[in-house]
Write a protein that holds these residues in place. Structure first.
Motif, mmCIF file in Angstrom:
data_model
loop_
_atom_site.group_PDB
_atom_site.id
_atom_site.type_symbol
_atom_site.label_atom_id
_atom_site.label_comp_id
_atom_site.label_asym_id
_atom_site.label_seq_id
_atom_site.Cartn_x
_atom_site.Cartn_y
_atom_site.Cartn_z
ATOM 1 N N ILE A 1 0.857 -1.184 0.000
ATOM 2 C CA ILE A 1 0.000 0.000 0.000
ATOM 3 C C ILE A 1 0.894 1.235 0.000
ATOM 4 O O ILE A 1 1.851 1.323 0.768
ATOM 5 C CB ILE A 1 -0.910 0.032 1.257
ATOM 6 C CG1 ILE A 1 -1.754 -1.243 1.344
ATOM 7 C CG2 ILE A 1 -1.765 1.303 1.269
ATOM 8 C CD1 ILE A 1 -2.987 -1.297 0.507
ATOM 9 N N LYS A 2 0.554 2.173 -0.871
ATOM 10 C CA LYS A 2 1.421 3.358 -0.998
ATOM 11 C C LYS A 2 1.148 4.387 0.085
ATOM 12 O O LYS A 2 0.051 4.474 0.614
ATOM 13 C CB LYS A 2 1.244 3.963 -2.380
ATOM 14 C CG LYS A 2 1.906 3.053 -3.383
ATOM 15 C CD LYS A 2 1.770 3.507 -4.799
ATOM 16 C CE LYS A 2 2.456 2.424 -5.650
ATOM 17 N NZ LYS A 2 1.936 2.310 -6.960
ATOM 18 N N ASN A 3 2.183 5.149 0.367
ATOM 19 C CA ASN A 3 2.138 6.286 1.274
ATOM 20 C C ASN A 3 0.873 7.117 1.025
ATOM 21 O O ASN A 3 0.632 7.560 -0.087
ATOM 22 C CB ASN A 3 3.387 7.100 0.927
ATOM 23 C CG ASN A 3 3.679 8.187 1.895
ATOM 24 O OD1 ASN A 3 2.773 8.876 2.353
ATOM 25 N ND2 ASN A 3 4.943 8.349 2.215
ATOM 26 N N ILE B 1 1.229 10.513 -0.757
ATOM 27 C CA ILE B 1 2.148 10.547 -1.897
ATOM 28 C C ILE B 1 1.792 11.612 -2.940
ATOM 29 O O ILE B 1 2.657 12.321 -3.426
ATOM 30 C CB ILE B 1 2.279 9.131 -2.533
ATOM 31 C CG1 ILE B 1 3.311 9.121 -3.666
ATOM 32 C CG2 ILE B 1 0.974 8.599 -3.066
ATOM 33 C CD1 ILE B 1 4.700 8.869 -3.212
ATOM 34 N N ASP B 2 0.505 11.775 -3.254
ATOM 35 C CA ASP B 2 0.136 12.764 -4.282
ATOM 36 C C ASP B 2 0.524 14.171 -3.845
ATOM 37 O O ASP B 2 1.026 14.967 -4.634
ATOM 38 C CB ASP B 2 -1.366 12.720 -4.573
ATOM 39 C CG ASP B 2 -1.748 11.456 -5.330
ATOM 40 O OD1 ASP B 2 -0.881 10.925 -6.056
ATOM 41 O OD2 ASP B 2 -2.893 10.993 -5.181
ATOM 42 N N GLY C 1 5.984 -0.315 2.432
ATOM 43 C CA GLY C 1 6.475 0.626 3.434
ATOM 44 C C GLY C 1 7.588 0.005 4.265
ATOM 45 O O GLY C 1 8.567 0.660 4.604
ATOM 46 N N LYS D 1 5.427 7.978 -7.616
ATOM 47 C CA LYS D 1 4.259 7.325 -7.010
ATOM 48 C C LYS D 1 4.337 5.819 -7.203
ATOM 49 O O LYS D 1 4.093 5.050 -6.277
ATOM 50 C CB LYS D 1 2.969 7.863 -7.647
ATOM 51 C CG LYS D 1 2.683 9.320 -7.278
ATOM 52 C CD LYS D 1 1.321 9.738 -7.786
ATOM 53 C CE LYS D 1 1.448 10.873 -8.772
ATOM 54 N NZ LYS D 1 0.176 11.351 -9.299
ATOM 55 N N ASP E 1 6.818 4.478 -4.941
ATOM 56 C CA ASP E 1 6.537 4.869 -3.551
ATOM 57 C C ASP E 1 7.831 5.316 -2.871
ATOM 58 O O ASP E 1 8.243 4.777 -1.854
ATOM 59 C CB ASP E 1 5.897 3.702 -2.785
ATOM 60 C CG ASP E 1 5.207 4.168 -1.496
ATOM 61 O OD1 ASP E 1 4.526 5.202 -1.522
ATOM 62 O OD2 ASP E 1 5.363 3.496 -0.460
#
Ligand code: FES
Ligand code: FES
Lengths: 744, 153
Positions: free
Chosen positions: A202-204, A207-208, A638, B91, B94
């Protein structure tokens, strides 16, 4: 050691409360830190609780949208992503339908929010899953009531409840019914094999915003009417303000005023009970108030201040001598003492004794210390990056003699922590300044301010002595001397405690005016290098294989009844065996030299192998292979970032981190004189995680301490030279393979 | 004090500041463009990197006289809505930990790839060596630059 997930049950009544929202949704509030401590005192009258008693929330809107307010501050270790993942997993919603926001805190709901010590995930593991599962059960109960069936006849997937006939209701359809239902007492948690979100990449969550430069950090925060403040502190530790002349500064464009603060802090220092995070300085300080950051920085340079010496101004040489004399002396605090080490040394065939030395280290978070404060007669609003909001708010209340109820504290994303933001000195400065000028203010630090204002990893020296008899390690004696002290508590029960019959840990320290504190992987960040280097050398002295030496010692700890022992010999052996396999230990190609370490700290078992090659007669770190056992990996994407960051940070500081003092003044003030690791010095990092179903432990710290040992051992293998002092590159010519000692 | 006309992200701005004010603080404090970060103030860390007529510069050590009449791009103006191939790659990989250094990393990489669309591994490392990441996300930064280069190339 059990190998299942510990099943602690909480009474959900103690920490969950629901209510319907004016907008028509459901709000579930829970107190995470009360939840984590089943024996913590809980409010007695549940009916009178209001939402300020909670510090984390799940909001489910009528359209089914789920917002999770993450209670833990984000310093870069990924908890703002990982903690909501735990809730979302048990709530059974699709991750892309979940919004995560940092909870805004007022004084009543900052029960215990600390990011540090790699504990965030460990503390939240049960409570967050229980909360998610409870919320889900309420929604299912509401749907079942609507259909007139048993809840057990319903199934749920990704926020949709289905009955036996195939009819469906979305979470949003039943939120209002759910809000008035009893909170279920017993909920079942998912089996790890059924996880959909836990264990997924799962991304930070920010992030955007990060890649488009949106305001996120304390330094980015602005408020109506806000002014900027730069603080002139004593240049040397051991000095205080005598007088100052601000005439020139006051005449500068953009400078609004020049004031003096510190009287309140001094008064508070004289009181008995202040938080360990206070780090208040006894000196008064000169503060330039200006319209912009630049005006404030410039104004500060124009202040002419005189300082008086109030105590000894230390040099690095003085500190070194002092620490050595402590190691040579007899005044120690004994933290653990098994058997009789002196007898073991007396009877030994061989004795090995080595001393390891480290400098102070500043944290150097990329975002310098800063904080916003708006102190008015009615209330105090604080905004910024701090890891200990509760202590910060409490100390501000004490400092300004205000009611804690008047204070609200909003946490921003943090441009790094590494322990520095556990301390609230910059919060109190901001509050004292705003109180004095009656305006909203942002206290800003230049890099020079940040690097010289204190709270460092203390300078430390270790002396380790081992006794070998009949090919066995019979005695192990670890002595620490640290400025202001370092090691404490459980660390003397780490490996090799329990594996050596005669074992002793002694500590000594002297008090210094230089402020010191926790630095990423506190207490072990230097110890691990010292011990792991020592073991490498010990294996040579004992003429045994360095990996086998560890495995054999661990074998002796199995089945121990000593409850003080912190590590699991099985888990440490497992990471060792895995790293031997994954790194090609002992099978490396010609010209590759390897160094091995295995370490337990911060509840995590880690083994690392570093690969070094010679280039231009200098050892170059090419690769690190790491195996970590951190329980269930909540967010592998992560986690890998944390593990890799920890290793490279550990290498960078072991190689280059140096911080000397002359007459109490730090000799490095910015990145021109303080070297941090950069792109071309970074090795490849290969990571593996032990798969199990144990509760997760943090990963922000445990891979850092052993990394220095891994590279020291590999550089020894490559050059034949063993290094006993950090930073390793203090004198690069030491490593030149051609540099032979001059004889006669 | 002096008045300067600045062209930032395609818009023109007039600011009235003392002559020695670095571009960084004009962006952050006067124009509310806080995506450009302050790390060291002495051209050592790269957190404040912006583009001046397409080249990467350190805004903390640049005066307004040096940039007047030229075109300045900050992270906020690198692309519409964050769809520059580097932002996409960031992105995808990450990259960030605390994230504070990343705008400067992306701006450095963007100017570099503009001039060197088919870089070798060594080229990427040399180009990014001037930007500090205290969280040590270097290997992901490297990977994201490599990925963006492939996509752009
Ligand atoms: S802030 Fe400009 S290079 Fe560091
Ligand atoms: S991500 Fe924290 S400094 Fe780079």
């Amino acid at each position: 050691m059990s190998t299942s997930i510990p099943n602690i049950t909480f009474s959900r009544r103690n920490f969950i409360r629901t209510s319907s929202l004016a907008s028509g949704g459901l709000m579930i509030g829970f107190n995470l830190f009360t939840a984590c401590k089943p024996d913590a005192k809980v409010p007695v009258d549940l009916a009178s609780l209001d939402y300020s008693d909670f510090n984390a929330f799940i909001k489910i809107a009528k359209n089914g949208a789920v917002t999770i307010f993450s209670p833990n501050p984000e310093i870069g270790q990924g908890v703002k992503t990982a903690m909501p993942m735990l809730i979302a997993e048990e709530l059974d919603v699709a991750w892309d339908k979940v919004y995560v926001e940092q909870g805004v805190l007022d004084t009543k709901n900052y029960t215990r929010q600390v990011a540090g010590g790699s504990q965030s995930i460990r503390h939240g593991w049960d409570a967050l899953r229980q909360t998610g599962a409870t919320a889900k059960q309420m929604l299912v109960n509401a749907a079942a009531a609507r259909w007139g069936i048993e809840a057990s006849e319903c199934t749920v997937s990704e926020g949709v409840i289905t009955n036996g006939k195939g009819e469906t209701l979305g979470y949003g359809d039943v939120v209002e019914d759910a809000a008035v239902l009893e909170i279920p007492e017993n909920v079942t948690l998912k089996e790890p094999k059924d996880y959909k979100i836990i264990g997924a990449d799962i991304k930070n969550v920010d992030i955007d915003k990060i890649v488009t430069g949106k305001p996120l950090y304390g330094l980015d925060y602005k408020a109506e009417g806000m002014v900027y403040a730069a603080v002139l502190r004593p240049p040397a530790f051991g000095q205080e303000l005598e007088s100052f002349d601000a005439e020139e500064a006051k005449a500068m464009p953009g400078v609004i005023d020049v004031i003096k603060i510190g009287a309140k802090a001094k008064e508070l220092l004289s009181k008995e009970k202040i938080s360990w995070t206070a780090q208040l300085s006894p000196s008064e300080k000169v503060v330039v108030i200006a319209k912009t950051t630049w005006d404030a920085f410039k104004g500060k340079k124009a202040i002419k201040a005189t300082w008086k010496d109030v105590s000894a101004l230390e040099d690095s040489k003085y500190q070194d001598d002092k620490l050595v004399s402590l190691l040579d002396g007899v005044e120690f605090n004994t933290l653990r003492n098994d058997g009789d080490v002196n007898q073991a040394f007396a009877e030994a065939d061989k004795v090995l004794e080595r001393t390891y030395e480290s400098p102070f280290l500043p944290h150097n978070t990329m975002e310098p210390m800063n904080f916003f404060a708006n102190v008015t007669a009615e209330k105090i609003h604080l905004v910024g990056p701090v890891q200990t909001p509760e202590e910060a708010a409490n100390t501000v209340a004490q400092l300004l003699d205000r009611d804690i109820e008047d204070i609200s504290l909003e946490m921003t994303r943090m441009g790094g922590g590494f322990g520095r933001r556990l301390y609230g000195d910059f919060v109190y400065e901001a509050a004292e300044i705003s109180d004095a000028i009656g305006k909203p203010v942002k206290m800003v630090s230049s890099r020079e301010d940040d690097m010289t204002m204190g709270v460092y990893r203390p300078a430390i020296k270790y002396r380790i002595k081992a006794a070998v008899k009949d090919g066995e390690l019979t005695g192990y004696y670890l002595k620490e001397a640290a400025v202001n002290g370092n090691m404490y508590g459980l660390i003397p029960n780490f490996f090799p405690a329990g594996a050596v019959e005669n074992y002793k840990v002694d500590v000594a320290s002297y008090p210094s005016k230089i402020t010191t504190g926790a630095w990423r992987a506190p207490y072990t960040n230097f110890l691990a290098y010292a011990e792991q280097s020592f073991f490498d050398e010990l294996a040579e002295v004992m003429e045994v294989d360095r990996v086998q030496l560890r495995l054999d010692l661990l074998e002796k700890v199995k089945g121990t009844t000593d409850e003080r022992i912190q590590y699991s010999p099985e888990r440490l052996q497992a990471v060792i065996k895995e790293v031997v396999d994954k790194s090609g230990w002992g099978k490396q190609p010609e010209g590759v030299y390897q160094g091995f370490v295995a370490y337990y700290c911060h509840n995590t078992h880690v083994a690392e192998v570093a690969d070094v090659q010679m280039e231009n007669e200098m050892p170059v770190i090419k690769k690190v292979t790491c195996v970590a056992d951190c329980g269930i990996v909540v967010n592998p994407l992560g986690a890998r970032n944390q593990v890799e960051g920890g290793i490279i940070d550990g290498i960078g500081h072991a190689m280059y981190g140096d911080f000397a003092f002359k007459d109490g003044v730090p000799q490095s003030k910015n990145f021109d004189r303080y070297r941090l690791i950069r792109m071309k010095e970074v090795p490849e990092v290969e990571m593996h995680f032990i798969e199990n179903e144990l509760a997760p432990t943090g990963l922000g710290e445990p891979t850092l301490p052993p990394a220095g040992g891994a590279i020291a051992n590999a550089m020894k293998a490559a050059t034949g030279k063993r290094v006993y002092k950090q930073p390793f590159m203090a004198d690069p010519s030491f490593w030149k393979t051609t540099a032979k000692p001059i004889i006669g | 004090m002096a008045t300067y006309q600045l062209n930032i992200n395609g818009k023109s701005h007039s600011v009235d500041v003392s002559e020695d004010t670095p571009l960084l603080w004009v962006l952050r404090d006067h124009l509310d463009l806080v995506g450009t970060k302050f790390g060291c103030g002495i051209a050592q860390c790269g957190a404040c990197t912006v583009h001046l007529d397409g080249s990467a510069i350190r805004s903390c050590s640049t005066t307004l006289a040096q940039v007047e009449g030229k075109s300045i791009t900050t992270i906020e103006g690198l692309s519409e809505d964050g769809y520059h191939p580097l932002q996409e790659a960031w992105k995808e990989v990450d990259v960030p930990q605390c994230g504070y250094c990343q705008a400067g990393q992306i701006m450095t990489a963007a100017a570099f790839l503009e001039n060197n669309p088919a870089p070798s591994k060594e080229d990427i490392k040399n180009a990014m060596h001037g930007n500090i990441c205290r969280c040590a996300s270097y290997n992901r930064i490297f990977k994201a630059v490599e990925m963006a280069a492939e996509k752009m190339g």
